[in-house]
Design a protein around this motif. Sequence first.
Motif, PDB file in Angstrom:
ATOM      1  N   PHE A 449      40.945  -7.310  15.929  1.00  0.00           N
ATOM      2  CA  PHE A 449      40.824  -6.942  17.200  1.00  0.00           C
ATOM      3  C   PHE A 449      40.014  -5.742  17.382  1.00  0.00           C
ATOM      4  O   PHE A 449      38.842  -5.581  18.225  1.00  0.00           O
ATOM      5  CB  PHE A 449      42.137  -7.167  18.158  1.00  0.00           C
ATOM      6  N   TYR A 450      40.515  -4.525  17.047  1.00  0.00           N
ATOM      7  CA  TYR A 450      40.110  -3.327  17.145  1.00  0.00           C
ATOM      8  C   TYR A 450      38.784  -2.933  16.144  1.00  0.00           C
ATOM      9  O   TYR A 450      38.094  -2.164  16.418  1.00  0.00           O
ATOM     10  CB  TYR A 450      41.074  -2.139  17.244  1.00  0.00           C
ATOM     11  N   ALA A 451      38.849  -3.595  15.261  1.00  0.00           N
ATOM     12  CA  ALA A 451      37.641  -3.508  14.249  1.00  0.00           C
ATOM     13  C   ALA A 451      36.385  -3.868  15.154  1.00  0.00           C
ATOM     14  O   ALA A 451      35.347  -3.336  14.810  1.00  0.00           O
ATOM     15  CB  ALA A 451      37.782  -4.295  12.959  1.00  0.00           C
ATOM     16  N   THR A 452      36.310  -4.648  16.070  1.00  0.00           N
ATOM     17  CA  THR A 452      35.158  -5.248  16.744  1.00  0.00           C
ATOM     18  C   THR A 452      35.297  -4.906  18.432  1.00  0.00           C
ATOM     19  O   THR A 452      34.557  -5.463  19.128  1.00  0.00           O
ATOM     20  CB  THR A 452      35.099  -6.646  16.576  1.00  0.00           C
ATOM     21  N   PHE A 453      36.214  -3.899  18.565  1.00  0.00           N
ATOM     22  CA  PHE A 453      36.421  -3.566  20.307  1.00  0.00           C
ATOM     23  C   PHE A 453      35.322  -2.925  20.419  1.00  0.00           C
ATOM     24  O   PHE A 453      34.794  -1.935  19.974  1.00  0.00           O
ATOM     25  CB  PHE A 453      37.631  -3.066  20.367  1.00  0.00           C
ATOM     26  N   PRO A 454      34.641  -3.115  21.967  1.00  0.00           N
ATOM     27  CA  PRO A 454      33.648  -2.283  22.179  1.00  0.00           C
ATOM     28  C   PRO A 454      34.041  -1.117  22.987  1.00  0.00           C
ATOM     29  O   PRO A 454      34.014  -0.799  24.221  1.00  0.00           O
ATOM     30  CB  PRO A 454      33.054  -3.275  23.502  1.00  0.00           C
ATOM     31  N   PHE A 455      34.454  -0.175  22.057  1.00  0.00           N
ATOM     32  CA  PHE A 455      34.961   1.185  22.662  1.00  0.00           C
ATOM     33  C   PHE A 455      33.694   2.229  23.433  1.00  0.00           C
ATOM     34  O   PHE A 455      34.203   2.782  24.106  1.00  0.00           O
ATOM     35  CB  PHE A 455      35.369   2.087  21.516  1.00  0.00           C
ATOM     36  N   SER A 456      32.592   1.639  22.922  1.00  0.00           N
ATOM     37  CA  SER A 456      31.651   2.711  23.579  1.00  0.00           C
ATOM     38  C   SER A 456      31.278   2.211  25.163  1.00  0.00           C
ATOM     39  O   SER A 456      31.020   3.064  25.835  1.00  0.00           O
ATOM     40  CB  SER A 456      30.213   2.381  22.911  1.00  0.00           C
ATOM     41  N   THR A 457      31.774   1.205  25.555  1.00  0.00           N
ATOM     42  CA  THR A 457      31.308   0.712  26.940  1.00  0.00           C
ATOM     43  C   THR A 457      32.637   0.476  27.849  1.00  0.00           C
ATOM     44  O   THR A 457      32.675   0.636  28.948  1.00  0.00           O
ATOM     45  CB  THR A 457      30.350  -0.263  27.188  1.00  0.00           C
ATOM     46  N   PRO A 471      35.039   4.800  33.171  1.00  0.00           N
ATOM     47  CA  PRO A 471      34.893   5.515  34.305  1.00  0.00           C
ATOM     48  C   PRO A 471      34.345   6.946  33.950  1.00  0.00           C
ATOM     49  O   PRO A 471      33.675   7.776  34.940  1.00  0.00           O
ATOM     50  CB  PRO A 471      36.245   5.858  34.920  1.00  0.00           C
ATOM     51  N   GLU A 472      34.169   7.295  32.707  1.00  0.00           N
ATOM     52  CA  GLU A 472      33.924   8.635  32.289  1.00  0.00           C
ATOM     53  C   GLU A 472      33.505   8.662  30.791  1.00  0.00           C
ATOM     54  O   GLU A 472      33.655   7.665  30.079  1.00  0.00           O
ATOM     55  CB  GLU A 472      34.999   9.735  32.446  1.00  0.00           C
ATOM     56  N   VAL A 473      32.627  10.010  30.311  1.00  0.00           N
ATOM     57  CA  VAL A 473      32.175   9.742  29.210  1.00  0.00           C
ATOM     58  C   VAL A 473      33.390  10.318  28.141  1.00  0.00           C
ATOM     59  O   VAL A 473      33.961  11.439  28.414  1.00  0.00           O
ATOM     60  CB  VAL A 473      30.978  10.845  29.154  1.00  0.00           C
ATOM     61  N   ALA A 474      33.726   9.409  27.411  1.00  0.00           N
ATOM     62  CA  ALA A 474      34.828   9.562  26.391  1.00  0.00           C
ATOM     63  C   ALA A 474      34.883   8.885  25.367  1.00  0.00           C
ATOM     64  O   ALA A 474      34.432   7.587  25.415  1.00  0.00           O
ATOM     65  CB  ALA A 474      36.255   9.683  26.975  1.00  0.00           C
ATOM     66  N   LEU A 486      43.793   9.349  34.917  1.00  0.00           N
ATOM     67  CA  LEU A 486      43.730   9.944  33.664  1.00  0.00           C
ATOM     68  C   LEU A 486      43.624   9.135  32.602  1.00  0.00           C
ATOM     69  O   LEU A 486      43.808   7.995  32.365  1.00  0.00           O
ATOM     70  CB  LEU A 486      45.106  10.845  33.680  1.00  0.00           C
ATOM     71  N   ASN A 487      42.855   9.918  31.473  1.00  0.00           N
ATOM     72  CA  ASN A 487      42.502   9.223  30.467  1.00  0.00           C
ATOM     73  C   ASN A 487      43.725   9.857  29.250  1.00  0.00           C
ATOM     74  O   ASN A 487      43.354  10.839  28.921  1.00  0.00           O
ATOM     75  CB  ASN A 487      41.429   9.549  29.919  1.00  0.00           C
ATOM     76  N   VAL A 488      44.594   9.064  28.818  1.00  0.00           N
ATOM     77  CA  VAL A 488      45.752   9.559  27.846  1.00  0.00           C
ATOM     78  C   VAL A 488      45.073   9.788  26.446  1.00  0.00           C
ATOM     79  O   VAL A 488      45.967  10.430  25.690  1.00  0.00           O
ATOM     80  CB  VAL A 488      46.817   8.582  27.665  1.00  0.00           C
ATOM     81  N   SER A 489      43.692   9.426  26.239  1.00  0.00           N
ATOM     82  CA  SER A 489      43.428   9.681  25.042  1.00  0.00           C
ATOM     83  C   SER A 489      42.016  10.435  25.067  1.00  0.00           C
ATOM     84  O   SER A 489      41.158  10.451  24.330  1.00  0.00           O
ATOM     85  CB  SER A 489      42.761   8.287  24.321  1.00  0.00           C
ATOM     86  N   LYS A 490      42.048  11.616  26.141  1.00  0.00           N
ATOM     87  CA  LYS A 490      40.914  12.179  26.267  1.00  0.00           C
ATOM     88  C   LYS A 490      40.616  13.355  25.050  1.00  0.00           C
ATOM     89  O   LYS A 490      39.546  13.534  25.084  1.00  0.00           O
ATOM     90  CB  LYS A 490      41.270  13.134  27.557  1.00  0.00           C
ATOM     91  N   ASN A 491      41.808  13.502  24.372  1.00  0.00           N
ATOM     92  CA  ASN A 491      41.501  14.580  23.307  1.00  0.00           C
ATOM     93  C   ASN A 491      40.704  13.848  21.981  1.00  0.00           C
ATOM     94  O   ASN A 491      40.441  14.814  21.295  1.00  0.00           O
ATOM     95  CB  ASN A 491      42.962  14.821  22.859  1.00  0.00           C
TER      96      ASN A 491
END
Length: 566
Positions: A449-457, A471-474, A486-491
Amino acid sequence: MASALAVCRLHMRGRSSLVKCLQKADRLTPHRSLKTDLVQVQEETTRKDETDEKDGCKSFHAVQVERQEQAERSVLINCQSRTNKKSFRKYLSKHGNVNKYFFYESHGVYAVVEFATREGVSSLLEGAVIPSVNHESVMPFKSRVLTLRNLSSTDPPNWSDQQWQQCQPQTTIPINELIQRLSRQESIDQQISSLTEAYQLTEENSRLRFLVCSVLKDIAVVYFPECTIKPFGSSVNGFGKLGCDLDMFLDVDSISGRNFKMPKSGLSLEYQMKQANSERAVTQSILSVIGECVDQFGPGCVGVQKILNARVPLVRFAHQPSGFQCDLTANNRVAMKSTELLYLYGELDPRVRSLVFTIRCWARVHGITSTISGTWITNFSLTVMVLFFLQKRSPPIIPTLDQLRELAGPEDKSVIEENDCTFVSDFSKIQLQGNTETLEQLLGEFFEFYATFPFSTMSISIKKGKELNKPEVAALHIQNPFELSLNVSKNVNGSQLERFVALCQESSWLFQQTETTTASGGATTTPWGLASLLLPSQVTGVIGRKKRRREPASERIKSLLESLKS
């Protein structure tokens, strides 16, 4: 037989006002109000508990109250390295009936003792002496951290090893030992269950965490009568690993008389913060005072740091008697609701906790997560990612937060700092959809699932149970379940996310190989299945083979460049 209980020595450095407050602790603390509040809490949870018990699940609040009551009736005793259990219990029984006790090691041997009533604790403290030491200033405040000396100074020859104290483990087993244990299992499902059993908090460790909070509360109530100190996060959400930090928050909102309208006539307390123009400033002032008090008078509290300018102000310290690294915040109620939400998800289906423990262990072995702050994915973010994956199964294994909110009753209504934190707490109202996938299937599908997840968008949201536009660049965007902006993985940075995706791809490939998913049988402990995924060399080898496959192309490019030069 000579024996004595001595209160742990506390250092005092001329804080006369603090000493006077602590000396008057018993007189200042309104015990009647505390008892009244406890009765009210019990009445509020009775209706919920009756429905929860039908499904074999206790509500989060009911578990908290039960643990807090146990802690209030408990003491922490520093014992000799060899203490006879029978003599130990006989000595304690002079002060009252003992419900439970156990031993563990941390800078010495300690025992947690729970009496049947608080009177047992009071009797024990009345019989304790305050040691007189020439080179130290002793502060005469009787905490519930004590030292037991000279109990059975001789060793009778007929005492067997079973009669000596047996220390309960407080940390996880080494990874090599875990891999060997997993390799002896007959199926991947059994491996995952074995890992969960080895890593999750024990009954004893959970009791110890609540006791540490209760002992610190004894100091805080001098300044804020009726306040409580509660654990939150991994210590109580059901996903805590042995050895994890102890996160606590000082709760002053539960003090009776708050949030009431000002009467036209009658009394109001002259009790206010001076020169505080914001709630954050109030929190900083409270933690500054409590931090100073913990530093000066907290039994076994060392290395106290007041980190008041952080996004969430906190006091950090090490509690030597328990071995816990502690973070104390104030009025962190949203974090407590997040803790309750994770607890609920873990109780709904046993596969939830098992998969979370497995993925967390896998991530730590491969450096995806870390014990220090930085650009790594945090355990909380990783847990939310597992929950999101389980919501995306067909049929879903767990409901979305929005679905839990629709099932909530009036008693579940919760709005904190304009954030809607409402969700159902009654397990009997939640109907699951009958997903029958095995843990083995879920583990393999998680990697895929996460090997192909579209994290970029796309963003991850357990509130909706579906992908949302970022909603933001991260690099990685995981929506906070309650504070939606809030983005809990902003770091997390791009390189760390790439490593996570690459490891998911490699683990998915390894998981599909016949030699890693089939038990070898017999007495051999050759790593297979989940055990093979916890070997860094396996993933490194696969990545290395991929790199070697790219070498011919590199050589062709090199030859082409050389030909151009000539």
